[in-house]
Design a protein around this motif. Structure first.
Motif, short mmCIF file in Angstrom:
data_model
loop_
_atom_site.label_atom_id
_atom_site.label_comp_id
_atom_site.label_asym_id
_atom_site.label_seq_id
_atom_site.Cartn_x
_atom_site.Cartn_y
_atom_site.Cartn_z
N GLY A 25 45.87 14.25 -33.27
CA GLY A 25 44.53 13.71 -33.09
C GLY A 25 43.63 14.73 -32.44
N PHE A 26 42.48 14.25 -31.97
CA PHE A 26 41.60 15.11 -31.20
C PHE A 26 42.15 15.14 -29.78
CE2 PHE A 26 38.03 15.87 -28.39
CZ PHE A 26 37.36 16.88 -29.04
N ASP A 27 42.33 16.33 -29.22
CA ASP A 27 41.73 17.58 -29.58
C ASP A 27 42.73 18.62 -30.07
OD1 ASP A 27 42.89 18.69 -26.92
OD2 ASP A 27 41.76 16.92 -26.39
N SER A 28 44.02 18.23 -30.13
CA SER A 28 45.03 19.23 -30.48
C SER A 28 44.99 19.64 -31.94
CB SER A 28 46.43 18.71 -30.13
OG SER A 28 46.59 18.65 -28.73
N ILE A 29 44.63 18.73 -32.84
CA ILE A 29 44.50 19.11 -34.25
C ILE A 29 43.43 20.18 -34.44
CG2 ILE A 29 43.53 18.26 -36.44
CD1 ILE A 29 46.32 17.60 -36.61
N PRO A 30 42.19 20.02 -33.91
CA PRO A 30 41.21 21.09 -34.06
C PRO A 30 41.66 22.41 -33.45
CG PRO A 30 40.11 19.06 -33.42
CD PRO A 30 41.60 18.81 -33.30
N ALA A 31 42.32 22.36 -32.30
CA ALA A 31 42.75 23.60 -31.65
C ALA A 31 43.88 24.27 -32.42
CB ALA A 31 43.20 23.30 -30.22
N ASP A 32 44.92 23.52 -32.73
CA ASP A 32 46.11 24.09 -33.36
C ASP A 32 45.82 24.57 -34.78
OD1 ASP A 32 48.76 24.82 -33.15
OD2 ASP A 32 49.55 22.90 -33.79
N LEU A 33 45.16 23.72 -35.57
CA LEU A 33 44.84 24.12 -36.94
C LEU A 33 43.67 25.10 -36.97
CD1 LEU A 33 45.32 20.85 -39.02
CD2 LEU A 33 46.98 22.54 -38.25
N GLY A 34 42.81 25.03 -35.95
CA GLY A 34 41.72 26.01 -35.86
C GLY A 34 42.24 27.43 -35.73
N ILE A 35 43.30 27.60 -34.97
CA ILE A 35 43.89 28.94 -34.82
C ILE A 35 44.63 29.34 -36.11
CG2 ILE A 35 45.67 30.25 -33.60
CD1 ILE A 35 44.77 28.93 -31.06
N LEU A 36 45.30 28.39 -36.76
CA LEU A 36 45.91 28.72 -38.05
C LEU A 36 44.86 29.17 -39.05
CD1 LEU A 36 48.60 25.96 -38.80
CD2 LEU A 36 48.89 28.20 -37.74
N THR A 89 45.69 38.85 -32.25
CA THR A 89 46.53 38.90 -31.06
C THR A 89 46.07 37.98 -29.93
OG1 THR A 89 45.24 40.77 -30.17
CG2 THR A 89 47.19 41.29 -31.51
N ALA A 90 44.79 37.64 -29.85
CA ALA A 90 44.30 36.83 -28.73
C ALA A 90 43.12 35.98 -29.16
CB ALA A 90 43.90 37.72 -27.55
N VAL A 91 43.09 34.74 -28.67
CA VAL A 91 42.02 33.81 -29.03
C VAL A 91 41.57 33.03 -27.80
CG1 VAL A 91 41.38 31.79 -30.41
CG2 VAL A 91 42.89 33.53 -31.39
N GLU A 92 40.26 32.89 -27.65
CA GLU A 92 39.67 31.97 -26.69
C GLU A 92 38.93 30.89 -27.49
OE1 GLU A 92 38.59 34.46 -22.67
OE2 GLU A 92 37.13 34.44 -24.31
N SER A 93 39.06 29.64 -27.06
CA SER A 93 38.29 28.57 -27.70
C SER A 93 37.41 27.89 -26.68
CB SER A 93 39.22 27.55 -28.36
OG SER A 93 39.93 26.80 -27.40
N PHE A 94 36.23 27.46 -27.13
CA PHE A 94 35.26 26.80 -26.27
C PHE A 94 34.89 25.46 -26.91
CE2 PHE A 94 35.04 31.25 -25.37
CZ PHE A 94 34.83 31.32 -24.00
N LYS A 108 37.35 41.96 -34.45
CA LYS A 108 37.06 40.66 -33.86
C LYS A 108 36.67 39.67 -34.94
CE LYS A 108 35.56 42.42 -29.35
NZ LYS A 108 34.48 42.40 -28.31
N ILE A 109 36.79 38.38 -34.61
CA ILE A 109 36.43 37.32 -35.55
C ILE A 109 35.98 36.11 -34.76
CG2 ILE A 109 38.79 36.44 -35.67
CD1 ILE A 109 38.27 35.67 -38.58
N CYS A 110 35.05 35.36 -35.33
CA CYS A 110 34.59 34.12 -34.71
C CYS A 110 34.64 33.01 -35.76
CB CYS A 110 33.17 34.27 -34.16
SG CYS A 110 32.49 32.76 -33.43
N THR A 111 35.32 31.93 -35.43
CA THR A 111 35.39 30.79 -36.33
C THR A 111 35.00 29.53 -35.56
OG1 THR A 111 37.72 30.35 -35.85
CG2 THR A 111 37.22 31.83 -37.69
N GLN A 112 34.83 28.44 -36.28
CA GLN A 112 34.39 27.21 -35.63
C GLN A 112 34.96 25.99 -36.35
OE1 GLN A 112 30.06 26.09 -35.56
NE2 GLN A 112 30.32 26.31 -33.35
N VAL A 113 35.27 24.98 -35.57
CA VAL A 113 35.62 23.67 -36.10
C VAL A 113 34.61 22.68 -35.52
CG1 VAL A 113 37.36 21.86 -36.28
CG2 VAL A 113 38.06 24.26 -36.19
N ILE A 114 33.93 21.96 -36.38
CA ILE A 114 32.97 20.96 -35.92
C ILE A 114 33.33 19.62 -36.55
CG2 ILE A 114 31.11 22.62 -35.55
CD1 ILE A 114 29.87 21.72 -38.18
#
Length: 427
Positions: free
Chosen positions: A156-167, A178-183, A362-368
């Motif tokens: 559910g929220f919020d682990s699905i957006p975080a876990d699949l967002g990194i995938l 190698t490293a990711v920060e999420s906000f 570097k890369i920037c992605t988003q889940v909304i």
């Protein structure tokens, strides 16, 4: 389907705890999906819980909200209670996938997991409790593997957006991430919003029992994951984030735990380079910071004592400054709410050596997506649909997994993108 789960069972999906706050949204999402399913075998589903009258009431309400009068007569009600093993056994023998919406999971989750593994039903929950999630992996992974059953937590929220967002970011990154920060940023309508009491209870008991989590993790005997490339930079506990233009703190939920378990799985099973991960959440402006500081001190002190925990759970609105209530947010607040989770990743471009020098790309992605409760319902249901339709793409032949580990070879990200969330790459 796995050998332990046959199509002779009358239901594809059974929603356990369908009359609870989150369960009602899951029920409506299942009803919508079943009504919109294309040709072929129709989705057969039922609801379960300990109180028949409440389940009848929630079906009536859903029938009115969705203009589906058939829900009141066509959907079977199964009476099941976590304190009654026989009732759980009967429930789990009737469904292919059990959606467990009954929390806090540390108190009520294990009997359902045990029954699912014993009687061959796949299990999905929306827990955000690392102690429960990791203990289920420790105690039931081998049993579930032997039975050909999948136990997939935190869908559910919020682990699905975080876990699949990194995938999603790993798939889009051309090289070695190698490293990711999420906000994480919440967007509320004019009436604001609040969380439900069940989430607050999970936080209270989770913080109170945080010491046991470290002891639990030692039992796995895991070796530390290798740090590839430069170590992730350390931030102060409270800082102003230019990324989301809010004061920001580390996210205290289960995201870090879930993502690390996924990354360990991908490293050990798929020989993928593990990603360091740091999740953060925006808390707003200075007034919000003051409330957070005062409330945090009170919370930190009171969770240490049984009387304090009792008061915290009895009066969630008072001690959380209205952030959590026994009634939860109104439908208007939910419909007006949304979230964004922005990921900033770095690594080494194709052809670069991750053991040499600083990150070169570097890369920037988003889940909304919509409000967290709506996203949770959609993510849980789409996870179940993925299990039903893509069992051959799940790892091994069963076991206890995170969403990322279970679904990394499936179409779940695409399914979610067509329902409640959008995964994108930002320039």
């Amino acid at each position: 389907m796995a050998a332990a789960v046959t199509s002779s069972r009358p239901y594809h999906i059974i929603i356990f705890g369908a009359s609870g706050f989150s369960g009602r949204f899951v029920l409506e999402e299942v009803a919508r999906h079943a009504a919109g399913s294309p040709g072929g075998t129709p989705l057969k589903w039922a609801v379960a819980g300990r109180n028949r009258q409440r389940l009848e009431d929630v079906l009536k309400q859903a029938a009115e909200r969705l203009s589906m009068p058939e829900l009141r007569t066509d959907i079977e009600i199964i009476v099941a209670d976590v304190s009654n093993e026989e009732s759980l056994a009967l429930m789990c023998q009737r469904g292919l996938v059990i959606l467990n919406c009954v929390g806090p999971y540390r108190f009520y989750g294990e009997p359902v997991v045990k029954a699912c593994v014993t009687y061959g039903a796949h299990y999905i929950d929306i827990s955000g409790e690392p102690q429960f999630l990791e203990r289920m992996q420790l105690e039931y992974h081998t049993k579930a593997l032997d039975k050909g059953v999948y136990v997939i937590g935190s869908c559910g929220f919020d682990s699905i957006p975080a876990d699949l967002g990194i995938l999603h970011m790993q798939r889009q990154f051309k090289g070695t991430l190698t490293a990711v920060e999420s906000f994480l940023k919440f967007n509320f309508g004019p009436e604001g919003s609040s969380g439900h009491d069940a989430t607050w209870q999970s936080a209270v008991y989770g913080f109170a029992d945080s010491g046991s989590l470290q002891q639990l993790r030692k039992k796995f005997g895991h070796k530390p994951l290798p740090v590839v490339g430069a170590k992730v930079k350390q931030r102060s506990f409270l800082f102003f984030s230019k990324e989301i233009e809010q004061y920001t703190i580390p996210f205290m939920g289960s995201d870090r735990s879930v993502v690390k378990r996924t990354q360990r799985f991908l490293y050990e099973e798929e020989q993928q380079s593990p990603v360091q991960y740091s999740p953060f959440v925006g808390v707003g402006g200075l007034l919000s910071v003051v409330k957070l500081f005062c409330g945090g001190l009170v919370f930190w002190f009171m969770v240490k004592f049984s009387l304090g925990r009792k008061l915290l759970t009895m009066f969630p609105s008072f001690f959380s400054f209205g952030m959590f209530t026994k009634s939860g947010p109104t439908m208007k607040q939910i419909e007006d709410g949304s979230f964004s989770m922005t990921f900033y990743g770095e690594g080494y471009s194709e052809g670069s050596d991750p053991t040499q020098g600083q990150p070169s790309a570097k890369i920037c992605t988003q889940v909304i997506g919509a409000d967290g409760y709506l996203v949770t319902a959609s993510a849980m249901v789409q996870s179940a649909v993925t299990v039903l339709n893509e069992l051959h793409s799940l790892p091994r032949r069963g076991g206890v997994y995170t969403p990322g580990a279970a679904f990394y070879k499936t179409s779940l990200i695409d399914r979610l993108s067509s329902h409640s969330m959008q995964f994108s790459v930002k320039n």
